[in-house]
Design a protein around this motif. Structure first.
Motif, mmCIF file in Angstrom:
data_model
loop_
_atom_site.group_PDB
_atom_site.id
_atom_site.type_symbol
_atom_site.label_atom_id
_atom_site.label_comp_id
_atom_site.label_asym_id
_atom_site.label_seq_id
_atom_site.Cartn_x
_atom_site.Cartn_y
_atom_site.Cartn_z
ATOM 1 N N HIS A 12 -20.329 -5.633 41.474
ATOM 2 C CA HIS A 12 -19.772 -5.957 42.811
ATOM 3 C C HIS A 12 -19.961 -7.371 43.351
ATOM 4 O O HIS A 12 -20.148 -7.620 44.796
ATOM 5 C CB HIS A 12 -20.390 -4.825 43.942
ATOM 6 C CG HIS A 12 -20.007 -3.480 43.353
ATOM 7 N ND1 HIS A 12 -18.650 -3.055 43.255
ATOM 8 C CD2 HIS A 12 -20.786 -2.407 42.978
ATOM 9 C CE1 HIS A 12 -18.736 -1.741 43.047
ATOM 10 N NE2 HIS A 12 -19.769 -1.336 42.739
ATOM 11 N N VAL A 17 -15.299 -9.850 42.879
ATOM 12 C CA VAL A 17 -14.630 -8.792 43.670
ATOM 13 C C VAL A 17 -13.198 -9.433 43.848
ATOM 14 O O VAL A 17 -12.014 -8.796 43.869
ATOM 15 C CB VAL A 17 -15.216 -8.074 44.826
ATOM 16 C CG1 VAL A 17 -14.347 -7.153 45.669
ATOM 17 C CG2 VAL A 17 -16.417 -7.182 44.320
ATOM 18 N N SER A 168 -14.913 -10.007 51.617
ATOM 19 C CA SER A 168 -15.921 -10.090 50.903
ATOM 20 C C SER A 168 -17.321 -10.678 51.652
ATOM 21 O O SER A 168 -18.350 -10.138 51.547
ATOM 22 C CB SER A 168 -15.791 -11.003 49.731
ATOM 23 O OG SER A 168 -15.888 -12.268 49.754
ATOM 24 N N PHE A 206 -14.850 -2.940 46.201
ATOM 25 C CA PHE A 206 -16.350 -3.170 46.972
ATOM 26 C C PHE A 206 -17.209 -2.125 46.809
ATOM 27 O O PHE A 206 -17.027 -0.993 46.678
ATOM 28 C CB PHE A 206 -15.822 -3.352 48.381
ATOM 29 C CG PHE A 206 -15.147 -4.812 48.755
ATOM 30 C CD1 PHE A 206 -15.873 -5.773 49.058
ATOM 31 C CD2 PHE A 206 -13.630 -4.964 48.677
ATOM 32 C CE1 PHE A 206 -15.093 -7.161 49.328
ATOM 33 C CE2 PHE A 206 -13.380 -6.051 48.787
ATOM 34 C CZ PHE A 206 -13.885 -7.146 49.177
ATOM 35 N N ALA A 207 -18.654 -2.703 46.667
ATOM 36 C CA ALA A 207 -19.582 -1.559 47.012
ATOM 37 C C ALA A 207 -19.362 -0.978 48.373
ATOM 38 O O ALA A 207 -18.994 -1.566 49.227
ATOM 39 C CB ALA A 207 -21.143 -2.153 46.640
#
Length: 428
Positions: A12, A17, A168, A206-207
């Motif tokens: 991630h 990402v 992000s 995404f985490a």
């Protein structure tokens, strides 16, 4: 078939990402080497030979083309795919994509990244610096939030690379900085962020988002406790001994010798004679007045400038052959200015990118305290990447060409060898 191999620090990683989202949206497959170990593989001679700085994310195409820096890779994949909207559907939209990528990286990412580094004790703590970084970060969030009040996406009516980068950065910021109070103050940020991360091709990359309730604040690193050494008990003397002097007894009771507090380091620039020129007044004048013309900032400067206390310097980047995209060069100026933060009270700057993609230079001017540039600029680790030349713009030694250069750099219409001003930044 995969178009190439992507090296990433962890699944991630923010920059990676963005790249993976672009690949998913455009239908391009990527390979991920299972044998890659961060801090090991990227330090090997073989890896550094392919990617000179050892940074990841890094991309190696099937055709042998190699590239590092997350946004550069994402833009390359988007352009290679021929996608019609990720980089902007029109020339104007493409310019807006570049604008918001640059703004996100310099005004938001750099400031909040440095705040995080201070909290993690990777940067020595300085209250003034932390406050400035937080103020700059909040100002950037306010600008973005206001824009999003009337826009679904940041640069156009459709998802672009600028949105992926901003999402992000916000992902990390929600976890330590954008707390409940800021989410209330900037209500459009969370709505926008969740819109972006739930788009087809983006969802799941995404985490899990962590929304912090209270922003993290600086806490000094815990001091390691020293174990008190046990002293062997002395045998009871047969004859009474004379009582020790009080001072000696007190010293014997101390666990550790007292260490004098380190004196605060004083900047030698503070010892210079007072100057009639007030740098803060100049910064306000430059911000609030037209640059040229009667009653403008340049006229104000010539009326107030005191060469006994300040000097003017031309600044040129030494490695212009390495510059590529204009927005990336603009980001470099922003990074240089951020690293000059410790000299803010002694310095004003106006620097820009001149030229076009693949054929550009970085140049501009600094107004700084004292007659020597080095004590002011050496707070920035990359100060030696620039060449400095003193300009004589006032007084009996004023040089017409140097004066012309100085005024053009302030007005952002500087032109060198046919290269026109493309983008600029001020250090105020």
């Amino acid at each position: 078939m995969a178009v190439g191999t992507l090296y990433e620090a962890y699944p991630h990683q923010p920059g990676a990402v963005v790249i993976k989202a672009v690949a998913a949206i455009t239908g391009q497959e990527l390979d991920f080497p299972a044998q890659y170990k961060h801090f090991e593989t990227n330090k090997t001679p073989e890896f550094v030979a392919k990617f000179p700085h050892g940074k990841v994310p890094a991309f190696e195409g099937k055709d042998g083309f190699k590239l590092f820096e997350g946004i550069a890779i994402a833009r390359y994949l988007a352009a290679k795919s021929g996608h019609k909207t990720l980089l902007g559907a029109t020339v104007e939209e493409a310019a807006l994509v570049d604008q918001w990528i640059s703004f996100t990286a310099t005004e938001l990412g750099t400031n909040l990244g440095n705040v995080r580094a201070i909290l993690a004790h990777r940067i020595p703590y300085n209250k003034v610096l932390e406050t400035t970084l937080r103020d700059n970060g909040d100002r950037a969030l306010a600008t973005i939030d206001k824009h999003l009040l009337s826009h679904t996406y940041i640069a156009s009516h459709r998802l672009t690379v600028a949105d992926l980068l901003l999402a992000s950065v916000l992902h990390g910021a929600f976890a330590f900085y954008i707390d409940a109070s800021k989410r209330s103050k900037f209500p459009n940020l969370q709505r926008y962020y969740e819109t972006v991360i739930n788009q087809k091709g983006v969802k799941g990359l995404f985490a899990e988002t962590q929304y912090v309730e209270k922003a993290q604040t600086y806490a000094p690193p815990a001091k390691e406790e020293k174990k008190k050494e046990e002293k062997p008990k002395a045998e009871k003397p047969k004859e009474p001994k004379a009582e020790k002097p009080k001072k000696a007894a007190e010293e014997d009771d101390d666990d550790e010798p007292s260490v004098p507090a380190e004196p605060k380091v004083k900047n030698p620039l503070d010892d210079l004679p007072k100057s009639a020129f007030n740098l803060e007044d100049w910064k306000r004048a430059y911000s609030n007045m037209d640059t040229r013309g009667a009653g403008g900032a340049i006229e104000w400067f010539y009326e107030k400038f005191d060469p006994q206390g300040f000097s003017v310097w031309r600044v040129d980047f030494k490695y212009n052959s390495e510059l590529t995209q204009v927005f990336m060069s603009s980001n470099q100026i922003g990074g240089f200015f951020n690293r000059l933060e410790g000299s803010r009270k002694y310095l004003f700057g106006s620097m820009g990118v001149l030229g076009t993609t693949g054929d550009s230079i970085i140049s501009g001017v600094l107004i700084l305290r004292g007659s020597d540039y080095k004590p002011v600029v050496e707070v920035a680790p990359d100060w030696e990447s620039y060449a400095y030349q003193e300009l004589h713009v006032t007084g009996p030694n004023a040089n017409a060409e140097e004066k012309k250069f100085f005024e053009a750099a302030l007005a952002w219409d500087l032109e060198i060898d046919g290269k026109k001003w493309a983008d600029g930044k001020n250090f105020k």
